[in-house]
Design an enzyme around this catalytic site. Structure first.
Site, short mmCIF file in Angstrom:
data_model
loop_
_atom_site.label_atom_id
_atom_site.label_comp_id
_atom_site.label_asym_id
_atom_site.label_seq_id
_atom_site.Cartn_x
_atom_site.Cartn_y
_atom_site.Cartn_z
N ASP A 162 58.76 -63.79 52.99
CA ASP A 162 59.67 -64.16 54.08
C ASP A 162 59.59 -63.13 55.22
O ASP A 162 60.22 -63.30 56.26
CB ASP A 162 61.11 -64.36 53.57
N SER A 163 58.77 -62.07 55.01
CA SER A 163 58.46 -61.15 56.11
C SER A 163 57.77 -61.88 57.26
O SER A 163 57.67 -61.34 58.36
CB SER A 163 57.57 -60.01 55.60
N ASP A 211 57.86 -67.09 48.74
CA ASP A 211 59.10 -66.30 48.77
C ASP A 211 60.24 -67.23 49.12
O ASP A 211 60.22 -67.85 50.20
CB ASP A 211 58.93 -65.23 49.86
N LYS A 257 59.10 -66.34 44.39
CA LYS A 257 59.74 -65.03 44.25
C LYS A 257 61.19 -65.14 44.68
O LYS A 257 61.47 -65.78 45.69
CB LYS A 257 59.02 -63.98 45.11
N GLU A 299 64.86 -62.62 45.07
CA GLU A 299 65.38 -61.26 45.06
C GLU A 299 66.61 -61.16 44.17
O GLU A 299 67.38 -62.12 44.07
CB GLU A 299 65.76 -60.84 46.50
N GLU A 348 60.72 -52.43 45.20
CA GLU A 348 60.61 -52.03 46.62
C GLU A 348 61.44 -50.78 46.92
O GLU A 348 62.63 -50.72 46.60
CB GLU A 348 61.05 -53.20 47.52
O1 KIV Z 1 58.38 -60.76 52.29
C1 KIV Z 1 57.62 -59.87 51.91
O2 KIV Z 1 56.61 -59.61 52.56
C2 KIV Z 1 57.96 -59.16 50.68
C3 KIV Z 1 57.25 -57.91 50.25
C4 KIV Z 1 57.50 -57.60 48.83
C5 KIV Z 1 55.86 -57.72 50.57
O3 KIV Z 1 58.84 -59.60 50.01
#
Ligand code: KIV
Length: 267
Positions: free
Chosen positions: A47-48, A86, A116, A118, A185
């Site tokens: 999500d970056s 993500d 993924k 969090e 992280e």
């Molecule tokens: O969104 C992202 O880029 C991440 C990192 C762990 C690379 O979650």
């Protein structure tokens, strides 16, 4: 039909204690192809991309639709790597059924192999529900950027003994819940090492020191494409931003001078 050479969540999990592995983010077809050809086993459609591709200040505004769009592009570029989508802010937090529905969209509509999410121990009911429904999950603890407002900014986590204990507990609970790997992280290297030694699941560090089983970076940071903010944990392997700017300026000058197109570019 997955091929022999296709990375699966199970194959990533089996790397624990066998070999260290490198992962990167991918947001588009062309870069995904190059990363896949370079042999990276896991590509994260992070999500970056809210910042690197869409120009937002943080990851919070990115939508399911945008994440699906980028995940599908990455999946089209990949033959071997595991594609992890993500799950964006508020696409899985409201309820388990919301999480299952949205994770299912990543698999069905965008071709993701895993998702993924969090969060630590409190997130295990969601993690278990996704896994029970056939969707492999990559965990993510330590600095979790979707909680920056609660965390008070991008701060190193687990510096105090009680915080370190809580993160170690989170890692153990996530491993028991069945994540195939977990991102650690921004934490002191000693804690990254302790978690890696303690859990039977691969750890993938980003600012968590050299002892993690794998490492991950944001591709734009590694390539020198995104220089608005460079965290301490980034190693720059190229300066493509400067190279691109040089190419754009050279093209602009050629057009102004009339030296492009040349006869070799004409029909
Ligand atoms: O969104 C992202 O880029 C991440 C990192 C762990 C690379 O979650």
């Amino acid at each position: 039909m997955p091929t022999e050479s296709k990375w699966t969540a199970g194959k990533i999990k089996a790397l624990k204690g066998r070999e260290k592995f490198a992962c990167l983010t991918a947001y588009d077809y062309t870069t995904a192809r190059l990363l896949d050809e370079a042999g990276l086993p896991l590509l994260l459609v992070g999500d970056s991309l809210a910042m690197t591709m869409l120009g937002y200040a943080d990851t919070l505004p990115v939508t399911m639709e945008a994440m699906l769009h980028h995940t599908a592009a990455v999946a089209r570029g990949v033959k071997s790597a595991l594609v992890v989508a993500d799950m964006p802010f508020m696409s899985y937090q409201a309820s388990i059924s919301q999480a299952i529905e949205n994770a299912g969209r990543f698999v069905k509509q965008a071709g993701a192999d895993a998702v993924k999410i969090e969060g630590g121990a409190f997130r295990t009911p969601t993690i278990k529900a996704l896994i029970e429904n056939g969707i492999p999950v990559l965990g993510h603890i330590g600095l979790t950027p979707q909680s920056i407002h609660a965390m008070g900014g991008y701060k190193v986590q687990g510096k105090k003994p009680a915080e370190a204990q809580a993160l170690l507990h989170d890692a153990q609970v996530l491993a028991e819940a069945g994540v195939f790997a977990m991102v650690l992280e921004c934490m002191p290297p000693a804690l990254g090492e302790e978690i890696t030694r303690t859990v039977p699941t691969p750890t993938i560090g980003i600012g968590a020191g050299p002892h993690c089983d794998g490492q991950i970076l944001v591709t734009h940071d590694l390539l020198g494409l995104f220089s608005e903010f460079t965290p301490k944990f980034v190693k720059r392997y190229a300066n493509l931003g400067a190279e691109m700017k040089k190419a754009f300026e050279a093209y602009k000058a050629d057009v102004a001078k009339g030296t492009f197109p040349g006869t070799e570019h004409c029909y």
